[in-house]
Design an enzyme around this catalytic site. Structure first.
Site, PDB file in Angstrom:
ATOM      1  N   ARG A  93     -12.285  13.665   3.602  1.00 29.52           N
ATOM      2  CA  ARG A  93     -10.975  14.308   3.764  1.00 29.52           C
ATOM      3  C   ARG A  93     -10.454  14.835   2.436  1.00 29.52           C
ATOM      4  O   ARG A  93      -9.785  15.868   2.377  1.00 29.52           O
ATOM      5  CB  ARG A  93      -9.963  13.308   4.359  1.00 29.52           C
ATOM      6  CG  ARG A  93     -10.232  12.997   5.825  1.00 29.52           C
ATOM      7  CD  ARG A  93      -9.447  11.770   6.280  1.00 29.52           C
ATOM      8  NE  ARG A  93      -8.033  11.891   6.051  1.00 29.52           N
ATOM      9  CZ  ARG A  93      -7.258  10.895   5.617  1.00 29.52           C
ATOM     10  NH1 ARG A  93      -7.755   9.700   5.354  1.00 29.52           N
ATOM     11  NH2 ARG A  93      -5.975  11.090   5.424  1.00 29.52           N
TER      12      ARG A  93
ATOM     13  N   LYS B 114      -7.970  -0.264   7.059  1.00 25.47           N
ATOM     14  CA  LYS B 114      -8.477  -1.143   5.993  1.00 25.47           C
ATOM     15  C   LYS B 114      -7.543  -2.318   5.710  1.00 25.47           C
ATOM     16  O   LYS B 114      -7.998  -3.387   5.345  1.00 25.47           O
ATOM     17  CB  LYS B 114      -8.869  -0.370   4.731  1.00 25.47           C
ATOM     18  CG  LYS B 114      -7.864   0.510   4.127  1.00 25.47           C
ATOM     19  CD  LYS B 114      -8.481   1.282   2.956  1.00 25.47           C
ATOM     20  CE  LYS B 114      -7.452   2.245   2.434  1.00 25.47           C
ATOM     21  NZ  LYS B 114      -7.757   3.634   2.731  1.00 25.47           N
TER      22      LYS B 114
ATOM     23  N   ASP C 276     -13.705   4.244   6.893  1.00 25.83           N
ATOM     24  CA  ASP C 276     -12.639   4.842   6.076  1.00 25.83           C
ATOM     25  C   ASP C 276     -13.194   5.288   4.726  1.00 25.83           C
ATOM     26  O   ASP C 276     -12.795   6.328   4.208  1.00 25.83           O
ATOM     27  CB  ASP C 276     -11.481   3.869   5.872  1.00 25.83           C
ATOM     28  CG  ASP C 276     -10.423   4.493   4.979  1.00 25.83           C
ATOM     29  OD1 ASP C 276      -9.867   5.534   5.377  1.00 25.83           O
ATOM     30  OD2 ASP C 276     -10.202   4.001   3.863  1.00 25.83           O
TER      31      ASP C 276
ATOM     32  N   HIS D  39       0.849  -1.188   0.000  1.00 26.84           N
ATOM     33  CA  HIS D  39       0.000   0.000   0.000  1.00 26.84           C
ATOM     34  C   HIS D  39       0.883   1.235   0.000  1.00 26.84           C
ATOM     35  O   HIS D  39       1.833   1.329   0.769  1.00 26.84           O
ATOM     36  CB  HIS D  39      -0.915   0.013   1.234  1.00 26.84           C
ATOM     37  CG  HIS D  39      -2.046   0.981   1.101  1.00 26.84           C
ATOM     38  ND1 HIS D  39      -3.294   0.598   0.645  1.00 26.84           N
ATOM     39  CD2 HIS D  39      -2.121   2.306   1.327  1.00 26.84           C
ATOM     40  CE1 HIS D  39      -4.082   1.657   0.599  1.00 26.84           C
ATOM     41  NE2 HIS D  39      -3.396   2.714   1.016  1.00 26.84           N
TER      42      HIS D  39
ATOM     43  N   SER E  85      -6.327   5.335   8.410  1.00 26.50           N
ATOM     44  CA  SER E  85      -7.022   5.027   7.163  1.00 26.50           C
ATOM     45  C   SER E  85      -6.375   3.804   6.508  1.00 26.50           C
ATOM     46  O   SER E  85      -7.049   2.824   6.154  1.00 26.50           O
ATOM     47  CB  SER E  85      -6.934   6.247   6.228  1.00 26.50           C
ATOM     48  OG  SER E  85      -7.183   5.892   4.904  1.00 26.50           O
TER      49      SER E  85
HETATM   50  N1  URA Z   1      -3.973   6.317   1.381  1.00 30.70           N
HETATM   51  C1  URA Z   1      -5.002   5.925   2.167  1.00 30.70           C
HETATM   52  O1  URA Z   1      -5.540   4.824   2.009  1.00 30.70           O
HETATM   53  N2  URA Z   1      -5.420   6.746   3.118  1.00 30.70           N
HETATM   54  C2  URA Z   1      -4.861   7.948   3.341  1.00 30.70           C
HETATM   55  O2  URA Z   1      -5.285   8.624   4.232  1.00 30.70           O
HETATM   56  C3  URA Z   1      -3.791   8.355   2.510  1.00 30.70           C
HETATM   57  C4  URA Z   1      -3.361   7.520   1.540  1.00 30.70           C
END
Ligand code: URA
Length: 433
Positions: free
Chosen positions: A168, A187, A161, A82, A183
């Protein structure tokens, strides 16, 4: 408990309790907490931060806001990666098939564009027919058969989220360490993969502008993941310069295909090999050096490209577009941005480049905006390059000519040209295990 008091406590720099954080998350998901209250709390968190305990409580509340996925039907070890978000960051499209080509399962849930940064799901949706919202059983079937599937976050996975992410994005509250950590890890823990490699971006195009902040973000995410029993590592990678030359959805997919053929830009290829090697290493496919060789080989022998094409086909997308990228729809108009003076491109404000692409229609200004997949930018000159006055710096692509003036202005304002050649900065800046 009242949402008003929770906002006030954070505004007044008090530490929130686990109960307050859970009240906020549960209330936001079930609609009792409004968007304007959630937005006020995010802004208070943005300004006043959170302690490690608060960030952990927020992460777990996000994870528990929906289903914790059970992928026991998928055979084999599942590894995920990620990124914290960047400009031109199409690494998932390259790294995931490299790793999957070695039999490591990639059951990936990706996000949409956020702020000035792009998102893997928007990019994949630029492939005609590609379905990013599969039923769970179909998702599992594809992962078992082709080794890889990439979908958007379903309504059941960390719904808190999903709502907060979109909120956001349009309230200038993305670039906050506790909000990013909760966040991402909320997840990731709900998606329940076995191993996770985090690509924490640092520099002018990322949400964390300094290496210190990026390391702190990496550390808190790695710690949260490890405490939850996951195998974790994070790489801090450079985002002071856009990654590769393409910014914008279809343009980035085309560049990813080029990279999977071994013909991609050197910076993008290097970061992808590093990420893929680390994922293979976490998945215990070999010693570190062997994993680097494996990652390179999957590009050389085209097995990663083949895996990508199989995934696209399995998810309903046009395989023809992967085999013949010139089939991707071209933007109706293009516009050349030229160097106003002679000299070295000494630095760029990468966030400004992301915004310039967004202004062309490649991203969203409000939650409901529809993306123009063909819009974006191809860079012809990057940091360190010497340009003469009038040389091409970038080509802008859009479906509406009116968008060019503001975008070109933003791009030029974000480009510094001077007499001295800048020092080259490494692409991989640190590793947090
Ligand atoms: N990627 C995400 O999944 N969440 C964030 O807040 C920033 C980048």
């Amino acid at each position: 408990m009242r949402m008003f008091d929770i906002i006030k406590d954070k505004r007044d720099k008090k530490e929130l309790t686990k109960e307050q954080i859970e009240f906020f998350i549960k209330g936001y998901v079930n609609g009792e907490v409004t968007d304007y209250q959630a937005s006020a709390l995010c802004m208070a968190i943005y300004f006043n931060g959170m302690t490690t305990e608060e960030t952990t409580a927020l992460t777990l509340a996000v994870r528990d806001s929906g289903e914790i996925l059970d992928f026991s039907n998928i055979k084999g070890l599942r590894v995920d990666k990620h990124s914290t978000g960047g400009v031109g960051d199409k690494t998932s499209l390259i790294v995931a098939p490299i790793v999957a080509s070695y039999g490591v399962k990639i059951a990936k849930m990706s996000g949409r564009g956020l702020g000035h940064t792009g998102g893997t799901i928007d990019k994949l949706e630029s492939i005609p027919g590609f379905n990013t919202s599969l039923e769970k059983s179909e998702f599992e079937r594809i992962v078992n058969e082709t080794g890889i599937a990439i979908v958007g976050q379903s309504g059941e996975l960390a719904p808190a989220d999903k709502k907060l992410y979109a909120l956001r994005d349009v309230t200038a509250t993305v670039d906050s360490m506790p909000l990013i950590a909760s966040s991402i890890m909320g997840k990731k823990l709900a998606a329940n993969d076995d191993c996770i490699v985090l690509d924490v971006k640092t520099g002018s195009g990322s949400f964390m502008k300094t290496i210190e902040d990026s390391k702190a973000l990496a550390k808190i995410m790695v710690d949260i993941g490890k405490n939850a029993g996951k195998k974790m590592l994070a790489l801090i990678t450079d985002m002071d310069i856009p990654l590769g030359n393409a910014i914008g959805n279809a343009l980035e997919v085309k560049e990813a295909i080029q990279t999977l053929k071994g013909e991609g830009p050197a910076d993008l290829t290097e970061v992808c090999i590093e990420l893929a090697a680390n994922m293979l290493y976490l998945a215990e496919k070999g010693e570190k050096q062997e994993c680097y060789e494996m990652a390179k080989k999957a590009i050389e022998n085209r097995s990663a490209l083949d895996t990508f094409a199989k995934m696209v086909e399995a998810q309903g997308g046009s395989k023809e577009h992967i085999l013949n990228p010139e089939l991707f729809e071209k933007a109706k108009y293009e516009y050349a941005v030229k160097a106003p003076i002679e000299g070295f491109i000494s630095s760029v404000d990468t966030e400004g480049y992301g915004t310039a692409s967004l202004l062309l229609g490649a991203g969203r200004n409000v939650k409901e905006d529809v993306i123009d997949f063909s819009a974006g930018i191809i860079l012809s000159a990057k940091v360190g390059d010497y340009v003469k006055k009038g040389d091409l710096i970038a080509t802008l692509y859009a479906s509406n000519e009116d968008k060019f003036i503001a975008s070109a202005k933003k791009l030029l304002e974000s480009t510094r040209i001077c007499e001295t050649k800048p020092e080259k900065r490494p692409l991989i800046l640190a590793r947090v295990e």
